[in-house]
Scaffold this motif. Structure first.
Motif, PDB file in Angstrom:
ATOM      1  N   THR A 279       0.767  -1.177   0.095  1.00 34.60           N
ATOM      2  CA  THR A 279       0.257   0.117  -0.086  1.00 34.60           C
ATOM      3  C   THR A 279       0.659   1.099   0.085  1.00 34.60           C
ATOM      4  OG1 THR A 279      -0.257   0.004   2.150  1.00 34.60           O
ATOM      5  CG2 THR A 279      -2.160  -0.996   1.209  1.00 34.60           C
ATOM      6  N   GLU A 280       2.237   1.072   0.072  1.00 32.89           N
ATOM      7  CA  GLU A 280       3.210   2.121  -0.004  1.00 32.89           C
ATOM      8  C   GLU A 280       3.109   2.928  -1.487  1.00 32.89           C
ATOM      9  OE1 GLU A 280       4.341   3.950   2.684  1.00 32.89           O
ATOM     10  OE2 GLU A 280       3.380   2.213   3.786  1.00 32.89           O
ATOM     11  N   GLU A 281       3.082   1.786  -2.486  1.00 32.19           N
ATOM     12  CA  GLU A 281       2.710   2.312  -3.628  1.00 32.19           C
ATOM     13  C   GLU A 281       1.439   2.746  -4.062  1.00 32.19           C
ATOM     14  OE1 GLU A 281       4.141  -1.373  -5.793  1.00 32.19           O
ATOM     15  OE2 GLU A 281       6.025  -1.205  -5.177  1.00 32.19           O
ATOM     16  N   ALA A 282       1.456   3.266  -5.387  1.00 29.39           N
ATOM     17  CA  ALA A 282      -0.024   3.825  -5.815  1.00 29.39           C
ATOM     18  C   ALA A 282      -0.775   2.695  -6.383  1.00 29.39           C
ATOM     19  CB  ALA A 282       0.344   4.799  -7.046  1.00 29.39           C
ATOM     20  N   HIS A 283      -2.100   2.774  -6.042  1.00 30.13           N
ATOM     21  CA  HIS A 283      -3.052   1.811  -6.466  1.00 30.13           C
ATOM     22  C   HIS A 283      -2.863   1.464  -7.917  1.00 30.13           C
ATOM     23  CE1 HIS A 283      -6.628  -0.623  -7.169  1.00 30.13           C
ATOM     24  NE2 HIS A 283      -6.763  -0.730  -5.978  1.00 30.13           N
ATOM     25  N   PRO A 284      -2.561   0.246  -8.699  1.00 25.62           N
ATOM     26  CA  PRO A 284      -2.657   0.201  -9.883  1.00 25.62           C
ATOM     27  C   PRO A 284      -3.518   0.627 -10.828  1.00 25.62           C
ATOM     28  CG  PRO A 284      -3.002  -1.991  -8.785  1.00 25.62           C
ATOM     29  CD  PRO A 284      -3.005  -1.004  -7.824  1.00 25.62           C
ATOM     30  N   GLY A 285      -4.858   0.830 -10.474  1.00 25.75           N
ATOM     31  CA  GLY A 285      -6.050   1.153 -11.153  1.00 25.75           C
ATOM     32  C   GLY A 285      -6.255   0.115 -12.235  1.00 25.75           C
ATOM     33  N   ALA A 286      -6.606   0.496 -13.444  1.00 27.26           N
ATOM     34  CA  ALA A 286      -6.957  -0.668 -14.534  1.00 27.26           C
ATOM     35  C   ALA A 286      -5.887  -1.496 -14.728  1.00 27.26           C
ATOM     36  CB  ALA A 286      -7.345   0.245 -15.926  1.00 27.26           C
ATOM     37  N   ALA A 287      -4.538  -1.335 -14.395  1.00 24.88           N
ATOM     38  CA  ALA A 287      -3.785  -2.126 -14.683  1.00 24.88           C
ATOM     39  C   ALA A 287      -3.843  -3.411 -13.853  1.00 24.88           C
ATOM     40  CB  ALA A 287      -2.021  -1.658 -14.570  1.00 24.88           C
ATOM     41  N   LEU A 288      -4.491  -3.409 -12.956  1.00 22.56           N
ATOM     42  CA  LEU A 288      -4.822  -4.644 -11.840  1.00 22.56           C
ATOM     43  C   LEU A 288      -5.030  -5.737 -12.561  1.00 22.56           C
ATOM     44  CD1 LEU A 288      -4.747  -5.441  -8.856  1.00 22.56           C
ATOM     45  CD2 LEU A 288      -7.153  -4.780  -8.639  1.00 22.56           C
ATOM     46  N   PHE A 289      -5.902  -5.672 -13.820  1.00 23.87           N
ATOM     47  CA  PHE A 289      -6.385  -6.654 -14.542  1.00 23.87           C
ATOM     48  C   PHE A 289      -5.887  -6.552 -15.902  1.00 23.87           C
ATOM     49  CE2 PHE A 289      -9.995  -5.884 -11.650  1.00 23.87           C
ATOM     50  CZ  PHE A 289      -9.921  -7.202 -10.917  1.00 23.87           C
ATOM     51  N   GLU A 290      -5.464  -7.887 -16.799  1.00 23.67           N
ATOM     52  CA  GLU A 290      -4.938  -7.922 -17.850  1.00 23.67           C
ATOM     53  C   GLU A 290      -6.024  -8.104 -18.929  1.00 23.67           C
ATOM     54  OE1 GLU A 290      -1.825 -10.884 -17.547  1.00 23.67           O
ATOM     55  OE2 GLU A 290      -0.365  -9.552 -16.516  1.00 23.67           O
ATOM     56  N   ASN A 291      -5.717  -8.136 -20.069  1.00 28.97           N
ATOM     57  CA  ASN A 291      -6.834  -8.466 -21.385  1.00 28.97           C
ATOM     58  C   ASN A 291      -6.953  -9.903 -20.935  1.00 28.97           C
ATOM     59  OD1 ASN A 291      -6.379  -5.948 -21.714  1.00 28.97           O
ATOM     60  ND2 ASN A 291      -5.418  -6.051 -23.672  1.00 28.97           N
ATOM     61  N   GLY A 292      -8.262 -10.192 -21.132  1.00 29.18           N
ATOM     62  CA  GLY A 292      -8.566 -11.487 -21.226  1.00 29.18           C
ATOM     63  C   GLY A 292      -8.778 -12.288 -19.567  1.00 29.18           C
TER      64      GLY A 292
END
Length: 212
Positions: free
Chosen positions: A95-108
């Motif tokens: 949680t020290e890093e920024a939330h990944p947002g949309a990058a949390l899920f990959e295509n597929g």
């Protein structure tokens, strides 16, 4: 369970798959502004979870407790606050890093989407529960009515849970096993194949699929 996203349903569009020569209907979900707020631990709280906030809010609309909680985490005022639980022993995200947002899920990727369905107001039993209805001949006068709801002289009352007219829609629903067609971190949107519960502008929760 694993870390997920809180988002807002923007509507539907289509994506063309040139290789397959097909058109895929997708729901566009905006996930801009997901931020970590707090880490729950087994030692301190009795369970393991990550608390996430979403959607900017005017400061004066927060209660003092909510404002203090977000200030302590260094997070701007937000409208939605949600916890994603983890099994005991599972590794928590940093949680020290920024939330990944949309990058949390990959295509597929396969996901479950939780939302609140559209409200349909006060409805009769044919629309609410798909009742067949009564005979429609002239003079019958019971075409779309419920029919008998009593239980005779014993117990002399209507059973709890009897299907009758009432408010329809506005239910919390989970649509399982939907596919992420495109994840666009640059735009912070996720394009998910198929229909997602709720109207445009409604909040939804995207989490990794439990049954895939």
């Amino acid at each position: 369970m694993a870390l997920g996203l809180i988002g807002k349903k923007l509507g539907m569009t289509r994506v063309f798959d040139k290789e397959a020569g097909s058109m895929i209907p997708v729901t566009v979900i905006d996930v801009t502004g997901n931020e970590y707020v707090q880490t729950r631990t087994v030692e301190k709280d009795g369970y393991s979870a990550i608390q996430v906030a979403y959607d900017d809010q005017k400061e004066h609309r927060l209660t003092g407790a909510a404002k203090g909680h977000l200030d302590k985490a260094g997070v701007a005022p937000k409208k939605k606050l949600l916890e994603f639980r983890f099994e005991e022993g599972e590794e928590l995200p940093n949680t020290e890093e920024a939330h990944p947002g949309a990058a949390l899920f990959e295509n597929g990727a396969w996901v479950d989407v939780i939302g609140t369905t559209k409200g349909k107001g006060f409805q009769g039993v044919m629309r609410r529960y798909n009742f067949q209805g009564q005979p429609a001949a002239h003079g019958h006068m019971m075409h779309r009515r419920t029919g008998a709801v009593g239980a005779g002289s014993t117990p002399g009352r209507i059973w709890k849970g009897q299907k009758m007219p009432g408010r329809h829609g506005n239910y919390r629903r989970t649509t399982q096993n939907l596919k992420v067609v495109q994840s666009r971190p640059d735009d912070n949107v996720v394009l998910i194949s198929g229909a997602v519960p709720g109207a445009k502008g409604n909040y939804v929760v995207i989490r990794p699929a439990l049954k895939k």
